[in-house]
Design a protein around this motif. Structure first.
Motif, PDB file in Angstrom:
ATOM      1  N   VAL A  46     -12.654   9.303   9.062  1.00 56.35           N
ATOM      2  CA  VAL A  46     -12.109   8.715   9.690  1.00 56.35           C
ATOM      3  C   VAL A  46     -12.608   7.247  10.292  1.00 56.35           C
ATOM      4  O   VAL A  46     -12.714   7.282  11.282  1.00 56.35           O
ATOM      5  CB  VAL A  46     -11.267   9.550  10.967  1.00 56.35           C
ATOM      6  CG1 VAL A  46     -10.015   8.312  11.432  1.00 56.35           C
ATOM      7  CG2 VAL A  46     -10.307  10.686  10.272  1.00 56.35           C
ATOM      8  N   GLN A  75      -6.680   1.684   0.050  1.00 55.31           N
ATOM      9  CA  GLN A  75      -6.622   0.042   0.691  1.00 55.31           C
ATOM     10  C   GLN A  75      -5.048  -0.415  -0.163  1.00 55.31           C
ATOM     11  O   GLN A  75      -4.923   0.451  -1.181  1.00 55.31           O
ATOM     12  CB  GLN A  75      -7.811  -0.626   0.831  1.00 55.31           C
ATOM     13  CG  GLN A  75      -8.980  -0.307   1.737  1.00 55.31           C
ATOM     14  CD  GLN A  75     -10.225  -0.792   1.591  1.00 55.31           C
ATOM     15  OE1 GLN A  75     -10.039  -2.348   0.913  1.00 55.31           O
ATOM     16  NE2 GLN A  75     -11.688  -0.534   1.678  1.00 55.31           N
ATOM     17  N   PRO A  76      -4.570  -0.744   0.804  1.00 54.68           N
ATOM     18  CA  PRO A  76      -3.602  -1.261   0.498  1.00 54.68           C
ATOM     19  C   PRO A  76      -4.326  -3.232  -0.585  1.00 54.68           C
ATOM     20  O   PRO A  76      -4.982  -3.524  -0.469  1.00 54.68           O
ATOM     21  CB  PRO A  76      -2.648  -2.314   1.687  1.00 54.68           C
ATOM     22  CG  PRO A  76      -3.855  -1.851   3.066  1.00 54.68           C
ATOM     23  CD  PRO A  76      -5.448  -1.218   2.208  1.00 54.68           C
ATOM     24  N   GLY A 120       0.720  -1.071   0.255  1.00 53.56           N
ATOM     25  CA  GLY A 120       0.171  -0.506   0.183  1.00 53.56           C
ATOM     26  C   GLY A 120       1.052   1.494  -0.303  1.00 53.56           C
ATOM     27  O   GLY A 120       2.024   1.711   0.736  1.00 53.56           O
ATOM     28  N   THR A 121       0.565   2.396  -0.970  1.00 51.04           N
ATOM     29  CA  THR A 121       0.934   3.303  -0.753  1.00 51.04           C
ATOM     30  C   THR A 121       0.404   4.714  -0.406  1.00 51.04           C
ATOM     31  O   THR A 121      -0.457   4.997  -0.950  1.00 51.04           O
ATOM     32  CB  THR A 121       1.804   3.453  -2.313  1.00 51.04           C
ATOM     33  OG1 THR A 121       3.023   2.990  -2.585  1.00 51.04           O
ATOM     34  CG2 THR A 121       2.492   5.090  -2.290  1.00 51.04           C
ATOM     35  N   GLU A 122       0.955   5.599   0.379  1.00 52.52           N
ATOM     36  CA  GLU A 122       0.066   6.323   0.785  1.00 52.52           C
ATOM     37  C   GLU A 122      -1.337   6.153   1.210  1.00 52.52           C
ATOM     38  O   GLU A 122      -2.317   7.087   0.586  1.00 52.52           O
ATOM     39  CB  GLU A 122       0.075   7.754   0.025  1.00 52.52           C
ATOM     40  CG  GLU A 122       1.615   8.181  -0.557  1.00 52.52           C
ATOM     41  CD  GLU A 122       1.642   9.192  -1.605  1.00 52.52           C
ATOM     42  OE1 GLU A 122       1.076  10.167  -2.772  1.00 52.52           O
ATOM     43  OE2 GLU A 122       2.939  10.266  -1.206  1.00 52.52           O
ATOM     44  N   LEU A 123      -1.253   5.689   2.064  1.00 52.90           N
ATOM     45  CA  LEU A 123      -2.681   4.834   2.626  1.00 52.90           C
ATOM     46  C   LEU A 123      -3.102   5.972   3.693  1.00 52.90           C
ATOM     47  O   LEU A 123      -2.434   6.634   3.948  1.00 52.90           O
ATOM     48  CB  LEU A 123      -2.304   3.336   3.256  1.00 52.90           C
ATOM     49  CG  LEU A 123      -1.923   2.164   2.405  1.00 52.90           C
ATOM     50  CD1 LEU A 123      -1.842   1.133   3.712  1.00 52.90           C
ATOM     51  CD2 LEU A 123      -3.187   2.020   1.319  1.00 52.90           C
ATOM     52  N   GLY A 124      -4.462   5.539   3.987  1.00 55.66           N
ATOM     53  CA  GLY A 124      -5.190   7.410   4.769  1.00 55.66           C
ATOM     54  C   GLY A 124      -6.670   6.875   4.946  1.00 55.66           C
ATOM     55  O   GLY A 124      -7.224   5.804   4.816  1.00 55.66           O
ATOM     56  N   PHE A 125      -7.231   7.645   6.012  1.00 54.71           N
ATOM     57  CA  PHE A 125      -8.186   7.604   6.099  1.00 54.71           C
ATOM     58  C   PHE A 125      -9.346   8.376   5.444  1.00 54.71           C
ATOM     59  O   PHE A 125      -8.639   9.294   5.055  1.00 54.71           O
ATOM     60  CB  PHE A 125      -8.610   7.144   7.992  1.00 54.71           C
ATOM     61  CG  PHE A 125      -7.930   6.635   8.469  1.00 54.71           C
ATOM     62  CD1 PHE A 125      -7.770   4.803   8.135  1.00 54.71           C
ATOM     63  CD2 PHE A 125      -6.964   7.713  10.000  1.00 54.71           C
ATOM     64  CE1 PHE A 125      -7.249   4.646   8.860  1.00 54.71           C
ATOM     65  CE2 PHE A 125      -6.880   6.491  10.533  1.00 54.71           C
ATOM     66  CZ  PHE A 125      -6.571   4.823  10.082  1.00 54.71           C
ATOM     67  N   ALA A 171     -12.907   4.768   7.607  1.00 48.15           N
ATOM     68  CA  ALA A 171     -12.289   3.812   6.544  1.00 48.15           C
ATOM     69  C   ALA A 171     -11.531   4.833   6.045  1.00 48.15           C
ATOM     70  O   ALA A 171     -10.829   5.459   6.133  1.00 48.15           O
ATOM     71  CB  ALA A 171     -13.674   3.497   5.491  1.00 48.15           C
ATOM     72  N   TRP A 172     -10.619   3.382   4.910  1.00 46.71           N
ATOM     73  CA  TRP A 172      -9.506   3.533   4.172  1.00 46.71           C
ATOM     74  C   TRP A 172      -9.419   3.556   2.953  1.00 46.71           C
ATOM     75  O   TRP A 172     -10.141   3.690   2.427  1.00 46.71           O
ATOM     76  CB  TRP A 172      -8.417   2.386   4.690  1.00 46.71           C
ATOM     77  CG  TRP A 172      -8.411   2.169   5.843  1.00 46.71           C
ATOM     78  CD1 TRP A 172      -8.240   1.776   7.085  1.00 46.71           C
ATOM     79  CD2 TRP A 172      -6.432   1.617   5.815  1.00 46.71           C
ATOM     80  NE1 TRP A 172      -7.826   1.877   7.783  1.00 46.71           N
ATOM     81  CE2 TRP A 172      -6.781   1.537   7.907  1.00 46.71           C
ATOM     82  CE3 TRP A 172      -4.883   1.974   5.520  1.00 46.71           C
ATOM     83  CZ2 TRP A 172      -5.562   0.844   8.178  1.00 46.71           C
ATOM     84  CZ3 TRP A 172      -3.599   1.131   6.222  1.00 46.71           C
ATOM     85  CH2 TRP A 172      -4.161   0.998   7.220  1.00 46.71           C
ATOM     86  N   GLU A 176     -12.274  10.858   5.042  1.00 46.84           N
ATOM     87  CA  GLU A 176     -12.358  12.334   5.592  1.00 46.84           C
ATOM     88  C   GLU A 176     -13.121  11.796   7.558  1.00 46.84           C
ATOM     89  O   GLU A 176     -12.407  12.904   8.112  1.00 46.84           O
ATOM     90  CB  GLU A 176     -13.573  13.494   5.245  1.00 46.84           C
ATOM     91  CG  GLU A 176     -12.999  14.560   4.992  1.00 46.84           C
ATOM     92  CD  GLU A 176     -14.279  15.319   6.576  1.00 46.84           C
ATOM     93  OE1 GLU A 176     -15.387  14.535   6.395  1.00 46.84           O
ATOM     94  OE2 GLU A 176     -13.641  16.116   6.066  1.00 46.84           O
TER      95      GLU A 176
END
Lengths: 360, 360
Positions: A287, A293-294, A278-283, A289-290, A285
């Motif tokens: 927070v 996702q990877p 996964g690259t630059e994964l995040g939640f 869910a992702w 707005e």
């Protein structure tokens, strides 16, 4: 042009030799021409049970294999305490060397093996099969990609499996005179190698063992762990054990990317293997869910990793034999680094979990 | 019979309060009746942006919320350095307390909060949402099962995410006067809690910080890690950071089973979450594949975990209000244990990575 076949001799009838003799048979550039055991009967039984070529020579000693002119290279799955003796002798007899891990009881001993290989112009490689799976190359691309992975920050690796009471009593890997490094030398070898692999073989500056290693009555390690620290701030932890359920994990975290896999030593399946990246994964707005996702990457391979190992080794041997190439130094170098870290973990345990500084 | 609704006041307009105010709205046994901020305008803007009930009281101070008779419980997402003051005052005003993590700057400070809650008969719970996901209960079943998991041997956990330069400059979580515990108090809280959760809340005997923690110029931790050791041989390692790609892992290994998940803090998806579990895993006869392999377990949930947290908290409050129950001690107890380990990691860093013994 027909491919040259590198002719292998096998020293001993260890369980793992069954898998590797099959791999030699499946590798198009390799064949088994001899096997030797201290017991001729055992060697005969092995040859027959494992379908060795009918014209393979069967010997009642290791020496005879090393003296056999029809052998270019030997596969050595003997107990670790016998490595220095037989590996050095093999090199002196100009046999290229595929040696099981741990390569030696310590780095100083391994250096005698390497010196023998170098002065006799033979190729060295250790038997760490997963290095040769195409998945490993694919994961290396991800880890080397500054856009997808960024700078390495931390690594965690573990290799554990639960042995039975028979193993705890009688396996050579728990005998101080045969495999004095126990679980550290066996499963720990893989965990440490995987960390060095992620770190692109840069040695850590400091190694500290985890508290709470478990020993058997003879003082052989059954479980332990360690922390590795690099000059520029990366940290790694590992855990290895004969006393826990089978688990083989690598987690590598960089500034931009994360790599996970849970079957690095032996893939779940023989012809297909996956990893998660996964690259630059995040939640999202809120927070909850992702985003993103990877993702799972699957690599298929016609040939299993141990066959690819034999092919790679045989190809290097062929280069030396046929084209006069110099032996490749990558493989002994990474074996030595793995052994150095392993030695440091052992030293840290012996010195009450003190940090051990690694020289370069 | 209509469900009683616990009436919440919210102290402050932190980002996380958006998610929790939505959760209160979605929880059938809870409603927001007041919000207070030091700025009345900010409180008004928050109420409107987050669709608070039109009859919710909007105040320009925290005190006013605590004095509001139509408030049963307060949700407190203030910076950590303000927790003791406002949490104690809330308890004294007989408001039940849902407090963001880390619960305090240290365990001694947290004890003043707990004492205030106990002497005023109010419920305490911290805002660790993943505890309330039904997946967590399902994983607990696996970990508690002697046949499927056996005895716990080792744990690894991490929570990292890559913040941007704006965060590194201005976020309250990197300010020594607001959230002095930095990444350890924020993401480290989750990693440590997850380890305690796996260990069924048995405190480790010893805690040692990993070398190489990173601090900002003001001395606030941006990344660090630690090792935890239990009396009977279990070991755990964790890593937490603001400087690495988003990664949230738990690995728990027992004598018979292994548990993995990669989204423990916030599930990848809001209404569905998975984990991987395997029992008595092994290799096939020739050691070329796994038999059996670990399996994936997926749990769906109509309500996201933060709503389930609010429901659980409100249900405890309702029990106290309506049925005269005593406050549940489980939640403050596990908050305190988490804080104790967190304090020990900080102390180990301050003392040059010495092992810190934890009292019981």
């Amino acid at each position: 042009m027909a491919e040259t076949q590198v002719r292998f001799g096998i020293l001993g009838c260890a369980d793992i030799a069954r898998k590797v003799s099959r791999a030699i048979a499946l590798a198009s550039n390799a064949t088994v021409t001899a096997i030797g055991s201290r017991s001729l009967d055992k060697a005969k039984a092995f040859a027959s049970a494992n379908n060795l070529p009918t014209d393979a020579k069967i010997y009642g000693s290791y020496e005879a294999v090393l003296d056999e002119p029809d052998v270019d290279a030997v596969y050595v799955p003997l107990p670790t305490s016998l490595h220095a003796r037989w590996a050095v002798l093999a090199a002196q007899k100009k046999k290229h060397l595929l040696l099981e891990k741990p390569v030696a009881l310590n780095a100083a001993e391994f250096d005698t093996i390497i010196e023998a290989c170098e002065s006799n112009g033979v190729q060295f490689m250790d038997g760490t099969m997963w290095m040769h799976h195409p998945r490993t190359a694919k994961m290396r691309e991800f880890l080397s990609d500054k856009e997808r992975f960024g700078q390495l920050k931390s690594i965690h690796s573990c290799f554990t499996f639960a042995v039975n009471s028979e193993f705890l009593k009688n396996d050579i890997r728990v005998k101080p005179d045969l495999d004095a490094l126990g679980a550290l030398g066996d499963v720990g070898w893989y965990a440490i190698r995987s960390i060095l692999w992620v770190a692109d073989y840069e040695l850590p500056k400091t190694v500290t063992a985890l508290h709470g290693p478990v020993f058997n009555e003879a003082g052989v390690i059954l479980s332990c762990g360690g922390c590795l620290y690099w000059e520029d701030g990366q940290v790694a932890t590992f855990y290895c054990s004969y006393l826990s359920n089978l688990t083989t994990d690598i987690t590598a975290i960089g500034t931009k990317g994360t790599l996970h896999l849970h079957d690095f030593v032996i893939p779940f399946q023989e012809h297909e293997a996956s990893f998660s990246a996964g690259t630059e994964l995040g939640f999202n707005e809120l927070v909850t869910a992702w985003v993103p996702q990877p993702s799972k990457h699957t690599i298929t391979t016609h040939l299993p990793q141990e066959v690819l190992m034999v092919k790679e080794f045989a190809s290097l041997v062929e280069g030396i034999k046929v084209k006069g190439s110099r032996p490749d130094k990558k493989w002994p170098t990474i074996s030595r680094k793995t052994q150095l870290v392993l030695d440091a973990v052992k030293a840290s345990i012996e010195r009450g979990f003190e940090p051990i500084e690694l020289g370069s």
